[in-house]
Write a protein that holds these residues in place. Structure first.
Motif, PDB file in Angstrom:
ATOM      1  N   ASN A   1       3.922  23.092   0.936  1.00 21.85           N
ATOM      2  CA  ASN A   1       3.441  21.897   0.248  1.00 21.85           C
ATOM      3  C   ASN A   1       4.134  21.693  -1.092  1.00 21.85           C
ATOM      4  OD1 ASN A   1       1.703  21.453   2.385  1.00 21.85           O
ATOM      5  ND2 ASN A   1      -0.066  22.380   1.365  1.00 21.85           N
ATOM      6  N   GLU A   2       4.413  22.791  -1.777  1.00 24.17           N
ATOM      7  CA  GLU A   2       5.097  22.693  -3.062  1.00 24.17           C
ATOM      8  C   GLU A   2       6.537  22.205  -2.879  1.00 24.17           C
ATOM      9  OE1 GLU A   2       6.124  25.488  -6.978  1.00 24.17           O
ATOM     10  OE2 GLU A   2       5.168  26.350  -5.209  1.00 24.17           O
TER      11      GLU A   2
ATOM     12  N   ASP B   1       7.717  20.343  -0.333  1.00 27.02           N
ATOM     13  CA  ASP B   1       7.832  19.141   0.487  1.00 27.02           C
ATOM     14  C   ASP B   1       8.060  17.899  -0.388  1.00 27.02           C
ATOM     15  OD1 ASP B   1       7.687  17.113   2.332  1.00 27.02           O
ATOM     16  OD2 ASP B   1       5.842  17.821   3.275  1.00 27.02           O
ATOM     17  N   ALA B   2       9.285  17.373  -0.322  1.00 29.34           N
ATOM     18  CA  ALA B   2       9.615  16.176  -1.096  1.00 29.34           C
ATOM     19  C   ALA B   2       8.763  14.985  -0.664  1.00 29.34           C
ATOM     20  CB  ALA B   2      11.099  15.848  -0.929  1.00 29.34           C
TER      21      ALA B   2
ATOM     22  N   LEU C   1       5.610  14.927   0.133  1.00 30.17           N
ATOM     23  CA  LEU C   1       4.337  14.946  -0.582  1.00 30.17           C
ATOM     24  C   LEU C   1       4.531  14.537  -2.037  1.00 30.17           C
ATOM     25  CD1 LEU C   1       2.581  18.199   0.729  1.00 30.17           C
ATOM     26  CD2 LEU C   1       2.108  15.828   1.383  1.00 30.17           C
ATOM     27  N   ARG C   2       5.602  15.023  -2.654  1.00 25.89           N
ATOM     28  CA  ARG C   2       5.845  14.710  -4.068  1.00 25.89           C
ATOM     29  C   ARG C   2       6.148  13.230  -4.271  1.00 25.89           C
ATOM     30  NH1 ARG C   2       9.331  19.115  -3.824  1.00 25.89           N
ATOM     31  NH2 ARG C   2      11.106  17.686  -4.100  1.00 25.89           N
ATOM     32  N   GLU C   3       6.911  12.646  -3.349  1.00 30.11           N
ATOM     33  CA  GLU C   3       7.421  11.293  -3.556  1.00 30.11           C
ATOM     34  C   GLU C   3       6.590  10.215  -2.847  1.00 30.11           C
ATOM     35  OE1 GLU C   3      11.511  11.357  -2.420  1.00 30.11           O
ATOM     36  OE2 GLU C   3      11.997  13.048  -3.746  1.00 30.11           O
TER      37      GLU C   3
ATOM     38  N   TRP D   1       6.016   9.746   0.743  1.00 30.11           N
ATOM     39  CA  TRP D   1       6.649   9.156   1.928  1.00 30.11           C
ATOM     40  C   TRP D   1       5.642   8.555   2.898  1.00 30.11           C
ATOM     41  CZ3 TRP D   1      10.817  13.388   3.386  1.00 30.11           C
ATOM     42  CH2 TRP D   1      11.741  13.493   2.328  1.00 30.11           C
TER      43      TRP D   1
END
Length: 394
Positions: free
Chosen positions: A229-230, A232-233, A235-237, A239
């Protein structure tokens, strides 16, 4: 007064056979009386309060009441049937519940209410220290619209056919456990006689080892998902958001396997998106999203709203879309697929569609995808009641 095992309201007893009832009084030496269908059977409890009686040659029928008295103690079991009792043993094919067959068999069960068919699901547990005298929970469930979805599908349709043919009440005792090898159902003395299992048997008798293994699995899973989860782009961005621009993402044909594609070796998170045009006629009521089955896990969004997730590969993905989430015209589906240790896949020969307002939209075809994170494979969990020998599930 305690009754053992499957003896409870709604139970089904085997017809034309010797039926054993057993239980325990609060004190030893008491006289126990069982009244059923106008007959009384008596016995004396042993010094520990344990008792056992036999009911002979019961004719099919019911429902009836069975009354048990011991001194001042009294238990009344209601809605008792007498008929044919079948044991459902095996793996996932027998365990598979009716609720997972609705894509093909919804019409077969619509409106069914068959009070003469009952199921008792044996609680899944294990004990490496010896056979158990009793069950920890469980209840008889009737094949009505509320209870039917939890029945074994194979067991229920079998029971329905023979009940319609003979008119005799049917009891199903569900003991199947998906993934269990035959060793899990073999007694310890027999396994020792066969040989080759001694080290595993002794290891599993060590309660500290079992606790430590389960704790290590829990810690490892937690750390793996936290790391994923940390990293995973997606989740951060964001999508999953409806207005995310995925025009430059790669294309993937759904359904389909990662095998033979650039994704074959990916263990981690891959995001898939698809835009669909939903007509106004599909705006009425709740919609359902059917996404086949997915290897291994998924988080699924409609227009940026999480509508469902599943943590492992086997259950069919059937997610209800709350009213108001869909809108007329363009809508966006986003699916975060997590591959833990298997090669990912949208499994073939399953439905991929959006259903609402009596209409369906086909979701098969080209989807956009992008890798959110790549990590090492997650070591499989140790399922003691699935994979280790000499367990007890009853």
């Amino acid at each position: 007064m305690k009754l053992s095992g499957i003896y409870s309201d709604g139970m089904v007893l085997q017809r034309d056979a010797r039926v054993i009832l057993r239980g325990q009084c609060s004190s030893g030496g008491q006289k126990v009386q069982i009244g059923f269908r106008g007959m009384t059977t008596c016995t004396d409890a042993d010094p520990g309060g344990n008792w056992e009686v036999q009911l002979e040659e019961l004719a099919p029928g019911g429902p009836d009441e069975l009354v048990i008295t011991a001194g001042e103690e009294k238990r009344v079991l209601r809605d008792v049937l007498v008929g044919d009792v079948w044991v459902l043993a095996g793996q996932s094919n027998m365990e598979l519940p009716v609720r997972r067959t609705l894509d093909r068999l919804a019409e077969e069960i619509r409106g069914l209410d068959l009070p003469m068919i009952r199921q008792f699901a044996v609680p899944q547990s294990y004990d490496f220290h010896g056979p158990q005298e009793d069950l920890d929970g469980g209840a008889w469930v009737t094949a009505n619209p509320e209870g039917l979805l939890g029945f074994s599908a194979a067991g229920f349709f079998f029971a329905k056919e023979i009940y319609e043919r003979y008119g005799v009440p049917i009891g199903l005792i569900q003991t199947a456990v998906g993934g269990t090898p035959i060793e899990a159902w073999i007694s310890e003395p027999t396994l020792r006689k066969i040989g080759g299992y001694e080290a595993t048997l002794e290891q599993c008798k060590d309660d500290a080892y079992v606790r430590a293994t389960k704790q290590r699995d829990e810690d490892r899973n937690g750390q793996w998902y936290a790391k994923l989860n940390e990293a995973d782009a997606g989740l951060r961005e964001g999508w999953h958001l409806a207005d995310w621009d995925a025009t430059r993402w790669s294309e993937f044909e759904v359904p389909g396997s990662w095998a033979g594609s650039d994704l074959e070796s990916v263990r981690g998170a891959v995001w898939f998106r698809k835009e669909i045009d939903v007509p106004v006629a599909m705006m009425e009521g709740e919609a359902q999203l059917a996404l086949g089955t997915i290897v291994d896990a998924d988080d699924t969004y409609v227009n940026g709203v999480l509508v469902g997730n599943t943590g492992y590969m086997y259950p069919p993905r059937r997610y209800n879309v709350p009213q108001g989430v869909l809108k007329p015209g363009k809508n966006t589906l986003a699916v975060r697929v997590i591959t833990t240790h298997n090669t990912g896949s949208f499994v073939h020969d399953m439905p991929y569609k959006l259903k609402a307002g009596g209409q369906e939209l086909d979701l098969r075809g080209s989807w956009k995808y992008r890798v959110g994170a790549v990590t090492e494979a997650l070591e499989p969990q140790t399922f003691f009641h699935y994979m280790r020998p000499a367990i007890s599930t009853a």
